[in-house]
Design a protein around this motif. Structure first.
Motif, PDB file in Angstrom:
ATOM      1  N   ASP A  94       0.922  -1.279   0.091  1.00  0.00           N
ATOM      2  CA  ASP A  94      -0.240  -0.031   0.005  1.00  0.00           C
ATOM      3  C   ASP A  94       0.735   1.383   0.167  1.00  0.00           C
ATOM      4  N   THR A 136      -4.748  -3.530  -8.108  1.00  0.00           N
ATOM      5  CA  THR A 136      -5.099  -2.455  -7.060  1.00  0.00           C
ATOM      6  C   THR A 136      -6.096  -3.220  -6.249  1.00  0.00           C
ATOM      7  N   TRP A 137      -5.893  -2.766  -4.847  1.00  0.00           N
ATOM      8  CA  TRP A 137      -7.003  -3.589  -3.840  1.00  0.00           C
ATOM      9  C   TRP A 137      -8.375  -2.791  -3.863  1.00  0.00           C
ATOM     10  N   ASP A 138      -9.296  -4.162  -4.245  1.00  0.00           N
ATOM     11  CA  ASP A 138     -10.598  -3.561  -4.187  1.00  0.00           C
ATOM     12  C   ASP A 138     -11.243  -3.616  -2.677  1.00  0.00           C
ATOM     13  N   ARG A 139     -11.621  -2.773  -2.320  1.00  0.00           N
ATOM     14  CA  ARG A 139     -12.328  -2.729  -0.782  1.00  0.00           C
ATOM     15  C   ARG A 139     -13.588  -3.528  -0.849  1.00  0.00           C
ATOM     16  N   ARG A 163     -12.552  -7.253  -1.906  1.00  0.00           N
ATOM     17  CA  ARG A 163     -11.622  -7.735  -0.865  1.00  0.00           C
ATOM     18  C   ARG A 163     -10.668  -8.616  -1.726  1.00  0.00           C
ATOM     19  N   TRP A 208      -7.584  -8.475  -5.398  1.00  0.00           N
ATOM     20  CA  TRP A 208      -6.812  -7.630  -6.118  1.00  0.00           C
ATOM     21  C   TRP A 208      -7.518  -7.581  -7.733  1.00  0.00           C
ATOM     22  N   HIS A 217      -6.881   6.649 -10.432  1.00  0.00           N
ATOM     23  CA  HIS A 217      -6.135   5.687  -9.496  1.00  0.00           C
ATOM     24  C   HIS A 217      -4.637   6.365  -9.712  1.00  0.00           C
ATOM     25  N   GLN A 239      -2.184   7.095  -6.886  1.00  0.00           N
ATOM     26  CA  GLN A 239      -1.077   6.145  -6.396  1.00  0.00           C
ATOM     27  C   GLN A 239       0.446   6.934  -6.628  1.00  0.00           C
ATOM     28  N   GLY A 295      -6.803   1.750  -1.609  1.00  0.00           N
ATOM     29  CA  GLY A 295      -7.763   0.835  -2.243  1.00  0.00           C
ATOM     30  C   GLY A 295      -8.784   1.697  -3.240  1.00  0.00           C
ATOM     31  N   TRP A 306     -17.317   3.152   0.473  1.00  0.00           N
ATOM     32  CA  TRP A 306     -16.181   3.469   1.029  1.00  0.00           C
ATOM     33  C   TRP A 306     -16.223   3.319   2.541  1.00  0.00           C
TER      34      TRP A 306
END
Length: 452
Positions: free
Chosen positions: A274, A291-294, A297, A299, A307, A311, A328, A415
């Motif tokens: 991160d 990228t981490w998808d919240r 949960r 990638w 993004h 980033q 994320g 979020w």
């Protein structure tokens, strides 16, 4: 002696990282030498704006450039354009580059490496795919090539792919007076929406005069005596074309990273932590990373400028000696085709089914303003919620003027992991020129809560 930072890729992620690294290092009392190489002719531009330049909304490519090479150089970054990175050795700490303008190859050593190589357009691997008149839309040079083809001028355009770029380019071609056919292998346009909403998009495009061909895979491109494209061949038929635009998606441009043995995910994107670190002395950001998808949960590869810029800023902060984390994404995106607006965030119903999640899905029809107010337009909202928690999983919106940006309310709810019941009772603004008493997003949330 100053540490040397070498950045491969001089667009959103790379130059955000380079600029922020210098600022962060200065604040920390450090000194950095920053070199950025890119095989193209431009820096820090909005690729998302290219369809609108082609359509005529944007007057020139320069209007899409946030910061020119000379501006970056004035800020202390050694920018080297038309310079392609062709080999990488992370153990020895060098990158081999070819300066195409000078016809010279050299190895540039580094202390810290930033890989911001972006993504490469996917081209159909079929006969004739390299013909003149077939265009990707990834760079400003690509946009210039499309405009050059349009100067002939052509009469018939075929757009391959009905995703974001495909729809935006279809609109651009319609506005330039061409007869437009959109071909996609999916069941309906916009496979990032559920098919029931894709059906609405399909019908609206047909009403705009766009011929939409779905469930059709491209098998070849036909060419004329001069080698230019004349038609596109699919398993559903053959469609004449004077110009073809590819909107078939992109894949991470990570060939160098793969050859160097750096960690990649299933999509082929680089895997970072991160802080945007890949390995000791190696960092990455933008369209070349996963990228981490919240919500999922997991990638994912989601190539978006939003993004990339965030980033890049996180990367540069950490590289320069500060501390930052990229938290994320939730998968928010929107676009339009002519006057139809489309948006989504989180999971579709299809995503929830594929993930094996116990869920409910509801769809509501409403209006963008109070029903009695002049200028109100229709809006459809679909919402997916988890059982039994009530957690919002995703939302989709299709509607006319004033519809799409409502998706940001849903994105914030995702979020912060609100339930649909909580979303239904949030304190959103109301006045008749902007919304009904119950905003369409809240109507959908309330209906989902009732179903739960």
């Amino acid at each position: 002696m100053a540490d040397r930072v070498l950045v491969i890729g001089a667009d959103a992620a790379g130059m955000s990282a380079a600029s922020q690294a210098l600022r962060s290092a200065k604040a920390a009392g450090r000194s950095l030498e920053v070199i950025a190489v890119d095989r193209g002719h431009w820096t820090s531009y909005s690729a998302c704006g290219i369809p609108y330049w082609i359509a005529g909304d944007v007057p020139s490519p320069g209007a899409l450039v946030a910061r020119s090479p000379d501006e970056h150089r004035a800020n202390g970054i050694d920018v080297r354009l038309v310079t392609e990175a062709v080999a990488l050795d992370t153990d020895a700490g060098w990158v081999e580059v070819v300066d195409h303008a000078a016809g010279r190859t050299e190895r540039i050593g580094y202390d810290e490496l930033v890989i911001a190589t972006g993504a490469a357009p996917v081209r159909p691997d079929v006969p004739g795919a390299g013909a003149a008149g077939i265009h990707g839309v990834q760079t400003l040079d690509d946009g210039a090539a499309v405009l050059e083809s349009l100067a002939r001028p052509p009469e018939r355009a075929v757009v391959v792919g009905a995703g974001y770029i495909g729809l935006e380019m279809a609109e651009a071609m319609v506005r330039r007076g061409l007869a437009v056919t959109v071909v996609d292998r999916g069941e309906e346009p916009m496979n990032t929406l559920d098919p029931d909403l894709g059906t609405q998009v399909h019908a609206a495009m047909e009403r705009m005069g766009i011929d939409v061909v779905t469930s059709a895979a491209v098998t070849a491109f036909e060419t004329g005596p001069g080698g230019a494209v004349t038609a596109i061949v699919t398993d559903a038929g053959t469609y004449p074309a004077d110009i073809v635009v590819l909107g078939t998606g992109v894949r991470p441009a990570t060939g160098l990273a793969r050859a160097a043995g750096l960690p990649l995910g299933p999509s082929g994107g680089l895997r970072t932590d991160d802080t945007q670190r890949v390995a000791d002395g190696v960092w990455s950001a933008g369209d070349c990373v996963e990228t981490w998808d919240r919500v999922r949960r997991d990638w994912v590869h989601v190539p978006l400028g939003t993004h990339a810029n965030k980033q890049g800023r996180v990367l540069g902060t950490n590289l320069g000696g500060g501390q930052a984390r990229f938290p994320g994404i939730v998968g928010t995106a929107l676009t339009k085709v002519c006057d139809l607006e489309l948006a989504r965030t989180g999971l579709t119903e299809g995503d929830a089914v594929a993930a094996g999640l116990d869920h409910v899905a509801v769809t509501i029809e409403s209006t963008t303003r109070s029903g009695y107010f002049p200028g109100t337009r229709p809006i459809t909202v679909k919402m997916v919620a988890e059982r039994p928690t009530g957690r919002l999983l995703g939302a989709q919106i299709v509607g006319r003027d004033g519809s799409a940006k409502r998706i940001d309310v849903c994105a914030m709810a995702l979020w912060t992991e609100l339930t649909v019941g909580e979303l239904a009772m949030t304190d959103l603004a109301y006045a008749p020129p902007f919304s009904s008493v119950w905003d369409p997003v809240q109507i959908a949330a309330r209906k989902a809560a009732d179903r739960l």
